[in-house]
Design an enzyme around this catalytic site. Structure first.
Site, PDB file in Angstrom:
ATOM      1  N   MET A 229       0.889  -1.156   0.049  1.00  0.00           N
ATOM      2  CA  MET A 229       0.180  -0.082  -0.018  1.00  0.00           C
ATOM      3  C   MET A 229       0.836   1.229  -0.082  1.00  0.00           C
ATOM      4  SD  MET A 229      -3.403  -0.662   2.386  1.00  0.00           S
ATOM      5  CE  MET A 229      -2.418  -1.142   3.915  1.00  0.00           C
ATOM      6  N   HIS A 230       1.793   1.335   0.760  1.00  0.00           N
ATOM      7  CA  HIS A 230       2.758   2.586   0.757  1.00  0.00           C
ATOM      8  C   HIS A 230       3.532   2.717  -0.527  1.00  0.00           C
ATOM      9  CE1 HIS A 230       4.068   2.637   5.156  1.00  0.00           C
ATOM     10  NE2 HIS A 230       2.868   2.975   4.954  1.00  0.00           N
ATOM     11  N   ALA A 231       3.925   1.636  -1.364  1.00  0.00           N
ATOM     12  CA  ALA A 231       4.204   1.599  -2.893  1.00  0.00           C
ATOM     13  C   ALA A 231       3.181   2.451  -3.883  1.00  0.00           C
ATOM     14  CB  ALA A 231       4.621   0.406  -3.364  1.00  0.00           C
TER      15      ALA A 231
END
Length: 249
Positions: A229-231
């Site tokens: 999700m951070h990506a």
């Protein structure tokens, strides 16, 4: 380690206290605080005389999450929070850890405390899973530990809204942790630590391993999804702008 931003001391027989006291960074995850916590927990885990650990902060601060530099680095695509496993130090510690959260627990700092076996909050302090305030999704294992420790409904609200909650409000919302006036948090932590320290160390280690099995088993998969999700969410230009703006205040 008395001159360090992470102080380790014996406070009772078989009871060690880890005190986070990076006054310059207000207990954000500076390099000094991060390195100090990792080294200190490694030392504690190797000590056969230790049965219980109390993790606490200083004055009005427990732990304040990522630094501006670290968050901007992540937004630029450099590294991941998993590069150094700070968040699960208390979970991986072989003996029980009591988080005496006498002060504010912000973002990853709040998550750090929740990975302990016993959590004590203060009525006056602010606790928040504020990741989405910056526009990126939660990390540090938050999506795993918050629902387990706070319940799905409250955890979901905290992560989606990124609102601040006083300890007193969380108490009214029915959390299962003790919530006490700030000056009584360490008193309660010491009382509980003394009770635990009466037990055989091997029995404490064995029971902790059993009680944390579901959290420990679920964590790697949830962390992998958080990194994914951070990506997606960190590279947004809005995220960088929010980080810069919020750290100005």
């Amino acid at each position: 380690m008395t001159d360090s931003v992470v102080e380790l001391q014996t406070v009772e027989r078989h009871v060690l206290q880890i005190k986070m006291q990076d006054r310059v960074s207000k207990n954000t995850f500076s390099e000094a605080l991060t390195r100090g916590l990792i080294e200190t927990f490694a030392e504690v885990g190797a000590r056969s005389d230790c049965k219980v650990v109390i993790l606490t902060g200083y004055d009005n601060y427990f732990a304040s999450g990522g630094t501006q530099e670290a968050l901007l680095s992540l937004s630029a695509g450099h590294g991941a929070f998993t590069d150094r496993d700070l968040y699960s130090l208390a979970l991986r510690c072989p003996v029980p850890v009591i988080s005496a959260m006498q002060g504010h627990g912000i973002g990853g700092g709040f998550v750090l405390g929740l990975f302990s076996d016993i959590v004590i909050l203060s009525r006056e302090s602010i606790y928040t899973a504020n990741f989405m305030r910056y526009g990126f999704t939660p990390g540090m294992g938050a999506t795993c530990v918050l629902p387990q420790k706070l319940g799905f409904g409250l955890a979901t609200e905290m992560m989606l809204s990124a609102n601040n909650y006083r300890g007193e409000e969380l108490q009214q919302r029915g959390i299962s942790f003790p919530v006490l006036p700030r000056d009584q948090v360490m008193i309660r932590a010491l009382e509980l630590a003394q009770v635990l320290a009466e037990k055989p160390r091997l029995s404490l280690v064995t029971l902790k391993e059993h009680l944390n099995a579901s959290l420990r088993d679920a964590l790697p998969g949830m962390v992998e999804k958080e990194v994914a999700m951070h990506a997606i969410t960190f590279p947004q230009p809005e995220v960088k702008a929010r980080i810069e703006e919020l750290f100005r205040h």
